[in-house]
Design an enzyme around this catalytic site. Structure first.
Site, short mmCIF file in Angstrom:
data_model
loop_
_atom_site.label_atom_id
_atom_site.label_comp_id
_atom_site.label_asym_id
_atom_site.label_seq_id
_atom_site.Cartn_x
_atom_site.Cartn_y
_atom_site.Cartn_z
CG HIS A 106 7.06 -8.10 3.88
ND1 HIS A 106 6.94 -8.26 2.53
CD2 HIS A 106 8.32 -8.58 4.20
CE1 HIS A 106 8.05 -8.80 2.03
NE2 HIS A 106 8.89 -9.02 3.02
CG HIS A 135 5.58 -2.49 -3.80
ND1 HIS A 135 6.92 -2.24 -3.97
CD2 HIS A 135 5.46 -3.81 -3.53
CE1 HIS A 135 7.58 -3.36 -3.81
NE2 HIS A 135 6.73 -4.34 -3.54
CG ASP A 158 0.66 -9.94 -0.58
OD1 ASP A 158 0.99 -11.02 -1.11
OD2 ASP A 158 1.30 -9.41 0.34
C1 LIG Z 1 4.21 -8.69 -1.41
C2 LIG Z 1 4.30 -7.53 -0.52
O1 LIG Z 1 4.84 -7.61 0.56
S1 LIG Z 1 3.70 -6.10 -1.12
C3 LIG Z 1 3.26 -5.11 0.29
C4 LIG Z 1 2.06 -5.65 0.97
N1 LIG Z 1 1.59 -4.71 1.98
C5 LIG Z 1 0.40 -4.09 1.89
O2 LIG Z 1 -0.38 -4.28 0.96
C6 LIG Z 1 0.04 -3.17 3.01
C7 LIG Z 1 -0.59 -1.88 2.53
N2 LIG Z 1 0.39 -1.01 1.94
C8 LIG Z 1 1.18 -0.22 2.71
O3 LIG Z 1 1.03 -0.12 3.93
C9 LIG Z 1 2.28 0.58 2.01
O4 LIG Z 1 1.90 0.89 0.70
C10 LIG Z 1 3.65 -0.15 2.05
C11 LIG Z 1 4.03 -0.48 3.49
C12 LIG Z 1 3.58 -1.46 1.26
C13 LIG Z 1 4.73 0.73 1.43
O5 LIG Z 1 4.74 1.85 2.16
P1 LIG Z 1 5.81 3.04 2.12
O6 LIG Z 1 6.65 3.01 0.94
O7 LIG Z 1 6.52 3.02 3.42
O8 LIG Z 1 4.86 4.27 1.99
P2 LIG Z 1 4.19 5.04 3.20
O9 LIG Z 1 3.70 4.09 4.24
O10 LIG Z 1 5.15 6.10 3.62
O11 LIG Z 1 2.96 5.68 2.46
C14 LIG Z 1 3.01 6.84 1.62
C15 LIG Z 1 1.63 7.46 1.57
O12 LIG Z 1 0.73 6.60 0.90
C16 LIG Z 1 -0.32 6.18 1.77
N3 LIG Z 1 -0.52 4.77 1.56
C17 LIG Z 1 0.41 3.85 1.20
N4 LIG Z 1 -0.16 2.65 1.10
C18 LIG Z 1 -1.46 2.82 1.41
C19 LIG Z 1 -2.55 1.95 1.47
N5 LIG Z 1 -2.39 0.65 1.21
N6 LIG Z 1 -3.77 2.43 1.81
C20 LIG Z 1 -3.93 3.74 2.06
N7 LIG Z 1 -2.92 4.63 2.02
C21 LIG Z 1 -1.71 4.16 1.70
C22 LIG Z 1 0.20 6.44 3.19
O13 LIG Z 1 -0.84 6.65 4.09
C23 LIG Z 1 1.01 7.68 2.95
O14 LIG Z 1 0.15 8.79 2.84
P3 LIG Z 1 0.52 10.19 3.51
O15 LIG Z 1 1.80 10.61 2.84
O16 LIG Z 1 -0.68 11.02 3.20
O17 LIG Z 1 0.70 9.87 4.96
O1 LIG Z 2 9.41 -5.84 -2.43
C1 LIG Z 2 8.80 -5.64 -1.37
O2 LIG Z 2 9.06 -4.68 -0.59
C2 LIG Z 2 7.68 -6.49 -0.96
C3 LIG Z 2 7.26 -7.43 -2.04
O3 LIG Z 2 6.57 -7.07 -2.97
C4 LIG Z 2 7.78 -8.80 -2.00
O4 LIG Z 2 8.54 -9.15 -1.09
O5 LIG Z 2 7.41 -9.60 -2.88
#
Ligand SMILES: CC(=O)SCCNC(=O)CCNC(=O)[C@H](O)C(C)(C)COP(=O)(O)OP(=O)(O)OC[C@H]1O[C@@H](n2cnc3c(N)ncnc32)[C@H](O)[C@@H]1OP(=O)(O)O
Ligand SMILES: O=C([O-])CC(=O)C(=O)O
Length: 371
Positions: free
Chosen positions: A223, A262, A314
């Site tokens: 997050h 995302h 981010d």
């Molecule tokens: C402002 C914010 O808070 S925005 C979010 C900031 N967080 C990040 O940047 C962390 C990196 N990103 C992630 O971990 C994810 O994209 C999340 C947690 C934001 C969303 O994840 P979810 O919707 O739960 O998707 P999930 O984790 O199930 O991923 C789906 C697939 O995409 C892949 N994937 C998703 N994000 C990434 C990533 N950043 N890098 C590599 N692979 C990824 C996963 O490995 C998964 O692949 P698989 O199906 O082969 O196992």
């Molecule tokens: O919407 C989300 O899951 C995370 C995000 O981008 C935020 O909180 O700004």
């Protein structure tokens, strides 16, 4: 339908609340905030307007915006000795943990803490928004052996926030971009931290408790913590070539790359990230250094080609913070400070129309055992 086949891991796509605050309309590519498009608001308005939209339900007039600015200035000082709490914390304390403790301590000073009416909650939200830049910057400065700085009442909310951190009054572009950063971070529908705050508020717990829980949620790298992780990754990579190699190595090792992907924006770039990319271009030109922009663009291309993943806010916010001269440990606390407006709006809405959150489970353990 049985409970079992309703189960969605991570509650993906589940509707958790009815809200008039915000909605991610992915088809229209719009982040709707009380009827306005967040990106348009970030282009034409300032963070104080978002505070008005989120807490008072409407875009403030010029006069109302001035009243918001005055109210925030009136309440921005911390209780005497408040920052001393950071003198007894170990200096290596994560600044999100410091912020979590700070918000918790603040609760004890609020005369209206047990009043959950809309007016009392709105006033508590304003007092929190007034003080949070002081807590974020003060905790950082004390933990890093520096003297905290007193707010400068002549400066705008955003300029003062930057000043409290760096001790330097920002230039026009820096102030403008930092304000835009606060604006785009202010509210985003139902991320994990907002859900956390609403779950806590739904027990009739108070606004400080709900926000304390939300800080813990936002700290995680999946997050809000991603912005700090992105910047550390860019610095470790050192150069565009280094970043290219790093990303291919991470992908080969099936590692997650912070700043990409995302839950809601699955096949498009987060609209807020595009705005921050434009801000990064402007700042890079002003500073005469395009190296971070070049690295980020390479990363964007590689992740799109190799994984079909797009930058989230981010990813492009991290180098913007960096070029503004903000210490990396403060990126997530600043995200939280900006999100305080949205979180408080959600707590107010939850308290005003409450039903306790209490979901069920799909039980996978044994049955009919006997001691
Ligand atoms: C402002 C914010 O808070 S925005 C979010 C900031 N967080 C990040 O940047 C962390 C990196 N990103 C992630 O971990 C994810 O994209 C999340 C947690 C934001 C969303 O994840 P979810 O919707 O739960 O998707 P999930 O984790 O199930 O991923 C789906 C697939 O995409 C892949 N994937 C998703 N994000 C990434 C990533 N950043 N890098 C590599 N692979 C990824 C996963 O490995 C998964 O692949 P698989 O199906 O082969 O196992
Ligand atoms: O919407 C989300 O899951 C995370 C995000 O981008 C935020 O909180 O700004």
């Amino acid at each position: 339908m049985t409970i079992q086949n309703k189960y969605k891991p991570g509650l993906e796509g589940v509707i958790a609340a009815e809200t008039a605050i915000s909605y991610l309309d992915t088809e229209a590519e719009e982040i709707v905030i009380r009827g306005y498009d967040l990106i348009e608001l970030a282009d034409k308005k300032i963070y104080l307007d978002l505070i008005g939209v989120l807490l008072d339900g409407k875009l403030p007039s010029e006069e109302e915006r001035m009243a918001i600015a005055a109210e925030l200035k009136q309440h921005n000082e911390l209780p005497p000795g408040f920052l001393d709490v950071y003198k007894i914390m170990p200096s290596k304390t994560n600044l999100m943990d410091a912020l979590r403790s700070g918000i918790s301590v603040l609760a004890g000073y609020d005369p209206d803490i047990e009043d959950r009416s809309i007016t009392a909650n709105r006033n508590k939200a304003m007092r929190l928004l007034a003080k949070i830049p002081n807590i974020v910057a003060g905790s950082y400065r004390i933990m890093n052996g520096k003297e905290p700085i007193n707010p400068d009442k002549e400066l705008s909310y955003s300029a003062n926030f930057l000043y409290l951190i760096t001790g330097r009054k920002p230039g026009y572009l820096e102030e403008d971009i930092f304000d835009q950063l606060l604006t785009v971070y202010s509210e985003h529908e139902m991320p994990n931290s907002t859900f956390t705050a609403r779950v806590i508020a739904s027990t009739h717990s108070d606004i400080y408790g709900a926000l304390t829980g939300a800080v813990a949620s936002l700290k995680g790298h999946l997050h809000g913590g991603a912005n700090e992780a992105v910047m550390r990754m860019l610095l470790d990579a050192e150069s565009p070539e280094g970043f290219r190699k790093m990303l291919y190595d991470k992908l080969a090792g099936k590692e997650r790359v912070m700043g990409f992907g995302h839950r809601v924006y699955m096949d498009k770039m987060d609209p807020r990230a595009s705005l921050m990319k434009t801000a990064l271009k402007k700042l890079s030109t002003e500073k005469g250094d395009h190296s971070l922009l070049e690295m980020c663009e390479i990363g964007e291309e590689i992740m799109k080609e190799e994984k079909g993943l797009y930058p989230n806010l981010d990813y492009y916010a991290a180098p913007v913070y960096y070029l503004l001269g903000i210490p990396i440990d403060l990126y997530t606390p600043i995200f939280f400070a900006a999100r305080t407006a949205g979180l408080c709006a959600h707590v107010i809405e939850q308290h005003a129309n409450n039903r306790l959150f209490r979901p069920r489970v799909n039980y996978t353990g044994p049955r009919h055992l006997h001691p």
